[in-house]
Design an enzyme around this catalytic site. Structure first.
Site, mmCIF file in Angstrom:
data_model
loop_
_atom_site.group_PDB
_atom_site.id
_atom_site.type_symbol
_atom_site.label_atom_id
_atom_site.label_comp_id
_atom_site.label_asym_id
_atom_site.label_seq_id
_atom_site.Cartn_x
_atom_site.Cartn_y
_atom_site.Cartn_z
ATOM 1 N N SER A 167 38.980 33.961 35.282
ATOM 2 C CA SER A 167 39.306 32.915 34.325
ATOM 3 C C SER A 167 38.982 31.552 34.934
ATOM 4 O O SER A 167 37.837 31.298 35.298
ATOM 5 C CB SER A 167 40.772 33.028 33.909
ATOM 6 O OG SER A 167 41.056 32.205 32.809
ATOM 7 N N HIS A 174 41.525 39.189 27.617
ATOM 8 C CA HIS A 174 41.342 38.329 28.781
ATOM 9 C C HIS A 174 41.774 39.022 30.073
ATOM 10 O O HIS A 174 41.355 38.616 31.153
ATOM 11 C CB HIS A 174 42.125 37.029 28.590
ATOM 12 C CG HIS A 174 41.762 35.967 29.586
ATOM 13 N ND1 HIS A 174 40.462 35.577 29.809
ATOM 14 C CD2 HIS A 174 42.526 35.232 30.434
ATOM 15 C CE1 HIS A 174 40.438 34.634 30.742
ATOM 16 N NE2 HIS A 174 41.674 34.408 31.132
#
Length: 693
Positions: free
Chosen positions: A551, A666
């Site tokens: 991320s 994610h």
């Protein structure tokens, strides 16, 4: 004149971005589910997986990873709801998981009789949907109803449905919300606060809700009145309910950016804005006190509170525009607050000092806060677990790099605790040691980092070393026990390093704010400094140093290898941000402009441009063969970042590895099999690149 200048600047920004988009020949990879993009991803997957899975250690690593992830010896993380302990569990028999409960008594006795409430595998088969469990919201105080959140494939967008734990079934004609990025809070059995996608014009530019509705049972969500609303350019709005024994509070927030928001409460039908700093965080309301974390200095009613301090303000005074405040705890320059929770009569404050945890409780007596340090295990990481508003009991976990996680039940009133369960050792920790060092960054700041390796490690510069960091959003990276890392990396002669670079929250908000926007380069300088320090100590060398991040951490390692390819031999770049000119136009990207800046403003793009990995790729560089991973179903960080970077590097003639999981969101994975595989791929890649088996 001023208006004309603004118009010219806006036109310049539009023109420069339009030109950049025309020049970007890889925009087609931003079409997440287009046939061409999926075929491209599958082709890249096939090529990379064939290579990575052929590593002689891959099969053993994968099998051991899966064994660890499915082990029955894992701690069943407890969530306290009334008289029951609830838990979500995944193993070999429950690939997508089961949501279950047992009594608190049998759980603490170590012989829980679990009652399955919801079988996600069975539900997925019936619906022909790859459901992923995303949590629940219970109806206080009896918890005879829950709102269950389920994602299709692991993304942030969820379907929310009302569930009856006694009948073990979703409530027929009960509350139900379609798939969206949103949430709910119970007001009472027949009404909810809801923030969600209610149709055209009800989302912010970041893709989050900008309206909160009060939804009554028996009516449609379309009929529910809007009771709070933000602006389209806001990040999001939220509504939440805080239930305490003495009363119920309804809180609302309007997110101006990722770190600032206006806070409101609803009192007798009136929406009242609270007069507290926009960058402060309301942690809870406790004993009539609004508990507030300060992100900047605040002078109020003649009192000076420093950045990072935890204070309280009397609720009844605050809603009248007055400030009756008290300090709870003031961290120093080498400490920070990690989390805050409440029991019946105490605040539980989890802190770190020099990246080592300590646990404290605070009671409010005679208008003042009285603190006690909990006699918890030392020299490791403490994570506060579930608490209850109806008792002094709370759970906490303790671990470090070499000590398996242990679950404790504590009593806030007398600061006692007892061991509930400890993980067994999944690898022989006696052979290893933990060191904590500091590296000097470019501005003279000392940046701490941990090293885990064999006690007899040779300082010869050839140890295969795995460096990990995050460096953003005030996220603290603390020591943790990883059975997978121990077995697949340490046991194969590797050294593991965790760096506490700026951008994180290890030393409070100042540590985070030092790397915001135009100061972002200092985060990357800190990371390079740690790498250089590892090399200077002869723990490793540039030919034996691998880095990994996900991320924002994926952005970190993307910057690292494009800026300093001489320092890094291997890079695992997971669900990353990489195209920093378009990040604010992709999915939730606009919500992060408070962290990185706005690339549509020329002055801000000027500093973002200098580190944006996608824009700083150059031909004929000695880049490592990077391993990029992403997920098709990641609806937070767009998979286009990784796709476009890989395509661009490939066309430049660089060899890269790529794996796009077709679900997982994610997190990159939804099941233990997917987690085991993704981890094994990364380890096999690092082992191959850093010249060790």
């Amino acid at each position: 004149m001023k208006k004309a200048l603004v118009i010219l600047m806006a036109l310049a920004a539009f023109y420069s971005c339009s030109i950049a988009e025309k020049e970007d020949q890889y925009l087609w990879l931003e079409e997440v589910d287009s046939k061409e993009a999926i075929e491209w991803a599958q082709t890249m997957n096939d090529k990379s997986l064939a290579s990575l899975m052929s590593h002689p250690a891959f099969d053993d690593i994968y099998k051991k990873n899966l064994e660890i992830l499915n082990s029955g010896d894992r701690i069943a993380a407890p969530a306290i709801y009334g008289d029951f302990i609830y838990n979500f569990w995944q193993d070999a028999q429950h690939i997508r998981g089961i949501w279950r409960r047992t009594t608190k008594q049998t759980y603490l006795q170590g012989n829980p009789t679990w009652e399955t409430l919801l079988d996600i595998d069975e539900m997925s088969k019936q619906d022909d949907v790859k459901w992923v469990y995303k949590g629940t919201t219970g109806l206080y105080p009896d918890y005879n109803r829950f709102m269950v959140s389920l994602s299709k494939g692991g993304g942030d967008a969820v379907v929310i449905r009302e569930f009856d734990p006694e009948k073990k079934a979703f409530v027929e004609d009960g509350f139900e919300l379609p798939e969206a990025k949103g949430g709910v809070s119970w007001i009472d059995e027949n009404s909810l606060l809801v923030f969600s996608d209610f149709g055209e014009g009800t989302l912010t530019t970041s893709g989050y809700a900008r309206q909160v509705k009060h939804w009554q049972r028996g009516t449609s969500i379309e009929q529910a009145p809007v009771i709070f609303e933000g602006e389209e350019q806001d990040v999001s709005v939220r509504g939440s309910v805080i239930n305490k024994p003495e009363r119920q509070y309804l809180l609302f927030s309007r997110g101006l950016d990722f770190f600032t928001s206006e806070k409101y409460v609803l009192e007798e039908g009136n929406m009242i804005q609270l007069d507290i700093p926009n960058d402060a965080t309301i942690n809870d309301i406790f004993k009539g006190q609004v508990v507030i974390s300060l992100k900047s200095d605040w002078n109020v009613e003649g009192k000076d509170y420093k950045q990072g301090t935890l204070i309280s303000a009397e609720y009844d005074e605050l809603i009248q525009g007055r400030h009756k405040t008290n300090m709870i705890v003031e961290p120093d320059d080498r400490s920070g607050i990690v989390s805050i929770s409440t029991t019946l009569n105490n605040l539980v404050v989890n802190m770190v000092r020099n990246v080592i945890s300590e646990l404290n409780t605070f009671s409010f007596e005679n208008g003042q806060w009285m603190g006690k340090k909990v006699d918890a295990p030392q020299m490791g990481t403490i994570r506060t677990g579930s608490t209850s508003n109806n008792s002094e009991d709370f759970f906490f976990y303790y671990e470090n790099f070499l000590t398996p996680s242990s679950l404790f039940l504590a009593h806030a009133g007398n600061n006692t605790h007892e061991l509930v369960q400890a993980l067994p050792a999944f690898f022989d920790a006696e052979k290893y040691q933990i060191w904590q060092y500091e590296a000097e960054s470019t501005d003279g700041t000392m940046v701490p980092y941990f090293v885990v390796g064999r006690k007899d490690m040779q300082y010869n510069g050839v140890n295969p070393t795995h460096l990990n960091a995050y460096g953003g959003f005030e996220v603290s990276r603390l020591p943790f026990y990883s059975a997978i890392n121990g077995n697949s990396w340490l046991e194969r002669g590797g050294v593991y390093v965790l760096a506490n670079i700026r951008g994180g929250g290890e030393f409070g908000p100042r540590w985070h704010q030092a790397g915001l926007k135009e100061n972002r380069q200092i985060v990357y300088d800190d990371f390079h400094a740690v790498a250089e320090d590892l090399i200077a100590r002869k723990i490793t060398s540039g030919q034996h140093l691998g880095i990994q991040g996900g991320s924002n951490g994926g952005l970190l390692v993307g910057v690292a290898f494009t800026q300093r390819p001489d320092l890094y031999k291997a890079v695992v770049c997971q669900v990353p941000l990489l195209d920093m000119q378009r990040y604010n136009k992709l999915l939730a990207g606009a919500s992060w402009m408070g962290e990185y800046g706005n690339p549509d403003i020329p002055e801000e793009w000027e500093y973002i441009r200098k580190y944006s990995p996608y824009h700083n790729l150059k031909e004929n560089q000695n880049y490592p063969e990077v391993f990029f991973t992403t997920s098709t179903r990641d609806d937070r960080v767009h998979p286009g970042h990784a796709r476009k970077m890989v395509a661009k590097m490939t066309d430049m003639g660089y060899n890269v590895f790529y794996f796009e999981n077709m679900e997982g969101g994610h997190a990159g994975a939804s099941t233990n099999e997917q987690r085991a595989k993704t981890s094994a791929l990364g380890t096999a890649y690092l082992l191959g690149k850093l010249n060790t088996l």
